[in-house]
Write an enzyme that holds these catalytic residues in place. Structure first.
Site, PDB file in Angstrom:
ATOM      1  N   SER A   5      50.792  36.227  41.400  1.00 38.98           N
ATOM      2  CA  SER A   5      50.247  36.226  39.870  1.00 38.98           C
ATOM      3  C   SER A   5      50.292  37.648  39.355  1.00 38.98           C
ATOM      4  CB  SER A   5      49.230  35.370  39.634  1.00 38.98           C
ATOM      5  OG  SER A   5      49.299  34.086  40.002  1.00 38.98           O
ATOM      6  N   LYS A  22      51.436  31.641  33.507  1.00 36.35           N
ATOM      7  CA  LYS A  22      50.437  31.684  34.461  1.00 36.35           C
ATOM      8  C   LYS A  22      49.067  32.098  34.014  1.00 36.35           C
ATOM      9  CE  LYS A  22      48.226  31.060  38.236  1.00 36.35           C
ATOM     10  NZ  LYS A  22      48.393  31.679  39.677  1.00 36.35           N
ATOM     11  N   LYS A  44      40.879  39.516  38.700  1.00 37.30           N
ATOM     12  CA  LYS A  44      42.328  40.193  38.469  1.00 37.30           C
ATOM     13  C   LYS A  44      42.878  39.225  37.184  1.00 37.30           C
ATOM     14  CE  LYS A  44      45.640  38.933  40.632  1.00 37.30           C
ATOM     15  NZ  LYS A  44      46.760  37.717  40.733  1.00 37.30           N
TER      16      LYS A  44
END
Length: 296
Positions: A99, A174, A242
Site C-alpha cells: 500500500s 486502497k 502511513k
C-alpha cells in the site's frame, strides 16, 4: 512439470507470509526473499524456496510479487543494481501488492517499461485474517492484458478482484478503503465506550448492531478485539498512520475535502504518539477510552 508461472515473492510479513503460502497451496512454485531468516524458514516449511538475495529470487521468475510496508521500501527493492528492475528478465510481470502512494506506482510502471517489465499495482484489503483465508479484496491498476494474465494468481489470494483503471488506480482505491476503515473503526470504538458507560451488555449490543444497518465487515472482524481488549496486530496502527497520510495527501492533490478523515487521521497519529503504533488498528478504542477519562 507445472505450467503455472514461477513466482518470486519479496516481503514475508504479516500479510506476505500467508499469501505466499496460499500460492504454494494452489500449485505455484514460489521463491521468496526477505531479510528475516525465520520468515524464510516458514516459507520453506510450507514448500517454497528461500533465495539468498533479492536478485537471486527474481532472476528466473515469470511473476514478481512485492509486499512491503511503504513507498520507500518499494523504491529500495525496485531500483538500484541489486533491485528488481535490474535483475528481472524482460517480459516479467511485477505485481506490487504493497500500500503506497499512487504516484510511486505510476513512476515504477514508467521505469519498468524501459526494462521491458510489465507492472500492476494491486494493494489488498482484508487484513491478516483475509490473507490467511484467501478472501482478500484486490484492487488493481494497470493494463487490462496484464490484469487478465494475473487473474488466476489473484484468485488464489482473494475473492473480490477488480481492475480499477490505469497504473496508480489500485493505490487510489486502497487509499479510499483505508479512509473508510479508519472512520468506521473510530465510530465503532466510540460506540463501544458509549455502550459500556451506559451499562449495556456489550456483546449483545454488538451482535444486534452487526445485524442492522450499522453492521460492517469492520465490526464483524474487530468485534472480538473490542470485547477482549485484544489488540494483537493484524494491521498495525503504524501502517494505518502511513495510509492516512497517503489518502490526505492524495485528496489534497485532487482538491477533495476530507473533514472527518482529517480528524480520524489526527486520532490515529495521536494514538501512535502515545506508544500504541505496534498495536492493531482496533486499538483506536484505547484513544476513546483515554478521552473519556478511563485508565488505559
Amino acid at each position: 512439470m507445472s505450467t503455472l508461472p514461477k513466482v518470486a515473492w519479496i516481503g514475508l510479513g504479516i500479510m506476505g507470509s500467508p499469501m505466499s503460502e496460499n500460492l504454494i497451496k494452489a500449485g505455484y512454485e514460489v521463491t521468496g526473499f526477505t531479510l528475516e531468516r525465520p520468515k524464510l524458514e516458514r516459507l520453506t516449511a510450507a514448500g517454497g524456496t528461500a533465495a539468498g538475495s533479492l536478485a537471486e529470487a527474481v532472476r528466473d521468475a515469470d511473476v514478481i510479487i512485492t509486499m512491503v510496508p511503504a513507498s520507500p521500501q518499494v523504491e529500495a527493492i525496485a531500483y538500484g543494481p541489486d533491485g528488481v528492475l535490474e535483475n528481472a528478465r524482460s517480459g516479467a510481470l511485477l505485481i506490487d501488492m504493497s500500500s503506497i502512494t499512487p504516484q510511486t506506482s505510476v513512476d515504477l510502471a514508467t521505469a519498468a517499461r524501459e526494462k521491458g517489465i510489465r507492472v500492476l499495482d494491486a494493494p489488498v484489503s482484508g487484513g491478516e485474517a483475509g490473507a490467511v483465508e484467501a478472501v482478500l479484496s484486490i484492487m488493481v491498476g494497470g493494463e487490462q492484458a496484464d490484469f487478465d494474465a494475473a487473474k488466476p494468481l489473484f484468485e488464489a489470494l482473494g475473492k473480490t478482484i477488480v481492475r480499477c483503471g490505469p497504473h496508480g488506480s489500485g493505490q487510489t482505491v486502497k487509499a479510499a478503503n483505508q479512509l473508510i476503515v479508519a472512520v468506521n473503526l473510530q465510530a465503532c470504538a466510540e460506540a463501544v465506550v458509549f455502550l459500556e458507560k451506559s451499562g449495556v451488555d456489550l456483546g449483545a449490543a454488538l451482535d444486534v448492531l452487526g445485524g442492522g444497518l450499522a453492521g460492517s465487515t469492520v465490526l464483524a472482524r474487530k468485534k472480538d478485539n473490542f470485547l477482549r481488549r485484544d489488540f494483537t496486530p493484524g494491521f498495525r496502527i503504524d501502517l494505518h498512520h502511513k495510509d492516512m497520510g497517503i489518502v490526505t495527501d492524495a485528496a489534497r492533490t485532487v482538491g477533495a475535502a476530507l473533514p472527518v478523515g482529517a480528524v480520524v487521521a489526527q486520532l490515529v497519529a495521536s494514538l501512535r504518539a502515545q506508544g500504541d503504533g505496534g498495536l492493531d488498528h482496533s486499538a483506536l478504542l484505547r484513544s476513546v477510552e483515554r478521552l473519556s477519562g478511563d485508565q488505559v
